[in-house]
Design a protein around this motif. Sequence first.
Motif, PDB file in Angstrom:
ATOM      1  N   ALA A 181      24.524  47.683 -45.006  1.00 53.45           N
ATOM      2  CA  ALA A 181      25.054  46.397 -45.462  1.00 53.45           C
ATOM      3  C   ALA A 181      24.451  45.274 -44.621  1.00 53.45           C
ATOM      4  O   ALA A 181      24.552  45.286 -43.392  1.00 53.45           O
ATOM      5  N   LEU A 182      23.827  44.297 -45.291  1.00 53.69           N
ATOM      6  CA  LEU A 182      23.200  43.173 -44.611  1.00 53.69           C
ATOM      7  C   LEU A 182      23.707  41.866 -45.202  1.00 53.69           C
ATOM      8  O   LEU A 182      24.042  41.792 -46.391  1.00 53.69           O
ATOM      9  N   SER A 183      23.749  40.831 -44.362  1.00 53.42           N
ATOM     10  CA  SER A 183      24.148  39.520 -44.853  1.00 53.42           C
ATOM     11  C   SER A 183      23.117  39.004 -45.850  1.00 53.42           C
ATOM     12  O   SER A 183      21.914  39.250 -45.713  1.00 53.42           O
ATOM     13  N   PHE A 184      23.608  38.271 -46.840  1.00 52.91           N
ATOM     14  CA  PHE A 184      22.765  37.822 -47.943  1.00 52.91           C
ATOM     15  C   PHE A 184      23.107  36.387 -48.309  1.00 52.91           C
ATOM     16  O   PHE A 184      24.273  35.987 -48.306  1.00 52.91           O
ATOM     17  N   SER A 185      22.077  35.601 -48.608  1.00 53.02           N
ATOM     18  CA  SER A 185      22.254  34.238 -49.115  1.00 53.02           C
ATOM     19  C   SER A 185      21.346  34.048 -50.323  1.00 53.02           C
ATOM     20  O   SER A 185      20.275  34.649 -50.397  1.00 53.02           O
ATOM     21  N   GLN A 186      21.793  33.215 -51.250  1.00 51.83           N
ATOM     22  CA  GLN A 186      20.889  32.755 -52.302  1.00 51.83           C
ATOM     23  C   GLN A 186      20.906  31.231 -52.257  1.00 51.83           C
ATOM     24  O   GLN A 186      21.963  30.618 -52.341  1.00 51.83           O
ATOM     25  N   VAL A 187      19.721  30.662 -52.096  1.00 46.15           N
ATOM     26  CA  VAL A 187      19.597  29.232 -51.833  1.00 46.15           C
ATOM     27  C   VAL A 187      18.825  28.570 -52.965  1.00 46.15           C
ATOM     28  O   VAL A 187      17.769  29.061 -53.382  1.00 46.15           O
ATOM     29  N   ASP A 188      19.354  27.469 -53.468  1.00 46.67           N
ATOM     30  CA  ASP A 188      18.675  26.669 -54.482  1.00 46.67           C
ATOM     31  C   ASP A 188      17.808  25.637 -53.767  1.00 46.67           C
ATOM     32  O   ASP A 188      18.278  24.928 -52.869  1.00 46.67           O
ATOM     33  N   VAL A 189      16.543  25.544 -54.168  1.00 49.99           N
ATOM     34  CA  VAL A 189      15.568  24.738 -53.430  1.00 49.99           C
ATOM     35  C   VAL A 189      14.908  23.721 -54.352  1.00 49.99           C
ATOM     36  O   VAL A 189      14.618  24.018 -55.513  1.00 49.99           O
ATOM     37  N   PHE A 190      14.665  22.539 -53.816  1.00 52.58           N
ATOM     38  CA  PHE A 190      13.917  21.462 -54.473  1.00 52.58           C
ATOM     39  C   PHE A 190      14.720  20.727 -55.554  1.00 52.58           C
ATOM     40  O   PHE A 190      14.132  20.113 -56.432  1.00 52.58           O
ATOM     41  N   SER A 191      16.049  20.744 -55.474  1.00 50.26           N
ATOM     42  CA  SER A 191      16.828  19.923 -56.400  1.00 50.26           C
ATOM     43  C   SER A 191      18.127  19.512 -55.742  1.00 50.26           C
ATOM     44  O   SER A 191      18.790  20.328 -55.099  1.00 50.26           O
ATOM     45  N   ALA A 192      18.505  18.246 -55.934  1.00 49.31           N
ATOM     46  CA  ALA A 192      19.791  17.751 -55.456  1.00 49.31           C
ATOM     47  C   ALA A 192      20.914  18.073 -56.440  1.00 49.31           C
ATOM     48  O   ALA A 192      22.084  17.892 -56.114  1.00 49.31           O
ATOM     49  N   GLU A 193      20.563  18.539 -57.634  1.00 48.24           N
ATOM     50  CA  GLU A 193      21.558  18.859 -58.650  1.00 48.24           C
ATOM     51  C   GLU A 193      21.850  20.359 -58.629  1.00 48.24           C
ATOM     52  O   GLU A 193      20.918  21.170 -58.596  1.00 48.24           O
TER      53      GLU A 193
ATOM     54  N   LEU B 163       3.688  38.214 -50.565  1.00 46.22           N
ATOM     55  CA  LEU B 163       2.869  37.023 -50.361  1.00 46.22           C
ATOM     56  C   LEU B 163       2.818  36.673 -48.878  1.00 46.22           C
ATOM     57  O   LEU B 163       3.821  36.824 -48.164  1.00 46.22           O
ATOM     58  N   PRO B 164       1.675  36.179 -48.397  1.00 46.18           N
ATOM     59  CA  PRO B 164       1.610  35.762 -46.996  1.00 46.18           C
ATOM     60  C   PRO B 164       2.362  34.466 -46.721  1.00 46.18           C
ATOM     61  O   PRO B 164       2.789  34.214 -45.587  1.00 46.18           O
ATOM     62  N   PHE B 165       2.520  33.634 -47.757  1.00 46.46           N
ATOM     63  CA  PHE B 165       3.206  32.354 -47.609  1.00 46.46           C
ATOM     64  C   PHE B 165       3.651  31.894 -48.983  1.00 46.46           C
ATOM     65  O   PHE B 165       2.994  32.184 -49.983  1.00 46.46           O
ATOM     66  N   ALA B 166       4.746  31.181 -49.032  1.00 43.39           N
ATOM     67  CA  ALA B 166       5.191  30.504 -50.252  1.00 43.39           C
ATOM     68  C   ALA B 166       6.119  29.377 -49.831  1.00 43.39           C
ATOM     69  O   ALA B 166       6.822  29.481 -48.824  1.00 43.39           O
ATOM     70  N   GLY B 167       6.133  28.305 -50.608  1.00 40.99           N
ATOM     71  CA  GLY B 167       6.805  27.088 -50.176  1.00 40.99           C
ATOM     72  C   GLY B 167       8.312  27.093 -50.332  1.00 40.99           C
ATOM     73  O   GLY B 167       9.047  26.875 -49.365  1.00 40.99           O
ATOM     74  N   HIS B 168       8.815  27.344 -51.575  1.00 41.26           N
ATOM     75  CA  HIS B 168      10.272  27.256 -51.719  1.00 41.26           C
ATOM     76  C   HIS B 168      10.979  28.372 -50.953  1.00 41.26           C
ATOM     77  O   HIS B 168      12.055  28.140 -50.386  1.00 41.26           O
ATOM     78  N   PRO B 169      10.397  29.589 -50.808  1.00 43.35           N
ATOM     79  CA  PRO B 169      11.032  30.580 -49.937  1.00 43.35           C
ATOM     80  C   PRO B 169      11.061  30.150 -48.466  1.00 43.35           C
ATOM     81  O   PRO B 169      12.004  30.495 -47.745  1.00 43.35           O
ATOM     82  N   THR B 170      10.033  29.430 -48.027  1.00 40.41           N
ATOM     83  CA  THR B 170      10.024  28.943 -46.645  1.00 40.41           C
ATOM     84  C   THR B 170      11.182  27.977 -46.415  1.00 40.41           C
ATOM     85  O   THR B 170      11.925  28.097 -45.429  1.00 40.41           O
ATOM     86  N   LEU B 171      11.377  27.019 -47.316  1.00 39.88           N
ATOM     87  CA  LEU B 171      12.452  26.050 -47.146  1.00 39.88           C
ATOM     88  C   LEU B 171      13.821  26.715 -47.293  1.00 39.88           C
ATOM     89  O   LEU B 171      14.736  26.476 -46.492  1.00 39.88           O
ATOM     90  N   GLY B 172      13.984  27.544 -48.329  1.00 34.33           N
ATOM     91  CA  GLY B 172      15.276  28.184 -48.545  1.00 34.33           C
ATOM     92  C   GLY B 172      15.651  29.141 -47.428  1.00 34.33           C
ATOM     93  O   GLY B 172      16.823  29.220 -47.027  1.00 34.33           O
ATOM     94  N   SER B 173      14.676  29.862 -46.891  1.00 29.89           N
ATOM     95  CA  SER B 173      14.959  30.810 -45.813  1.00 29.89           C
ATOM     96  C   SER B 173      15.269  30.079 -44.505  1.00 29.89           C
ATOM     97  O   SER B 173      16.135  30.517 -43.732  1.00 29.89           O
ATOM     98  N   ALA B 174      14.572  28.976 -44.250  1.00 31.03           N
ATOM     99  CA  ALA B 174      14.895  28.166 -43.074  1.00 31.03           C
ATOM    100  C   ALA B 174      16.319  27.630 -43.171  1.00 31.03           C
ATOM    101  O   ALA B 174      17.076  27.635 -42.185  1.00 31.03           O
ATOM    102  N   HIS B 175      16.697  27.175 -44.362  1.00 24.00           N
ATOM    103  CA  HIS B 175      18.065  26.699 -44.594  1.00 24.00           C
ATOM    104  C   HIS B 175      19.072  27.815 -44.295  1.00 24.00           C
ATOM    105  O   HIS B 175      20.077  27.599 -43.594  1.00 24.00           O
TER     106      HIS B 175
END
Length: 287
Positions: free
Chosen positions: A2-14, A71-83
Amino acid sequence: MALSFSQVDVFSAEPLRGNPVAVVHGADDLTDEQMQAFARWTNLSETTFLLRPTTADADYRLRIFTPGGELPFAGHPTLGSAHAWLEAGGTVGGDRPDPARLVQECGAGLIELRRSAGRLAFAAPPLTESAPLTDAEHAATAHALGVDPSAILAARRLSNGPRFVAVRLATAEEVLALDPHLPEVAALAPTGLGAIGAQPAGGPDADTAIEVRVFCPGIGVPEDPITGSFNAAAAQWLTADGILPPSYVAAQGTALDRRGRVHVTTEDDAIWVGGETTTTIRGTVEL
């Protein structure tokens, strides 16, 4: 397990109008096969796994999987994972004095992030490839997109970890009307084929400079809702050529009923790509 899990919405204020990323915390003991199986199961454009860094220069390490591979890099996963990492209590390590800056370790190396104006942003990694298409590639790309070759004003191969073909059309309307042949797209662009068109002055999306769509059938995603890595690569191309100003906002996801807003800022010779991030799911996952 069992691991902690988050789902993050990225690139929208709505709410629910951005691009979600699934984030698994404390994933150091998972195998590659477990990570890929979970990414395939979530069926999101990307699923990420937070791990301990292997260098004191980074605050955390990230692995990024699409349904079809890593993938070696991706943008919205970088922001969402940092969040998600910050929300879970992550703190900036080492001797870095600025608590608004953090460093992610990933397959593309070290990626710097910052918190500014209520948003997270990443410093665009350098382009490892930026080359015009050959005449044959230009014709094949037009055919894959279902447009006349003359409709493509410019096109380049761009890579910043992910490898894209980027094309510039005249208008946002042309971009939104695209109905590409996805098998041809997958053959042409290993990670994705992105199209960019200028927004009309005074239109409904006048807060943005361009409309963007990115088709990624080669990695199991027919169309990505909002693509930070592509926007980073396109910004480096189009600001350098004077097509776009040093700072602007891009719209993406319109064709999928999303309302993505990608904020591009040029400061201190770096291009920063940012947007809003909101956690929509918190819990645990059994892997």
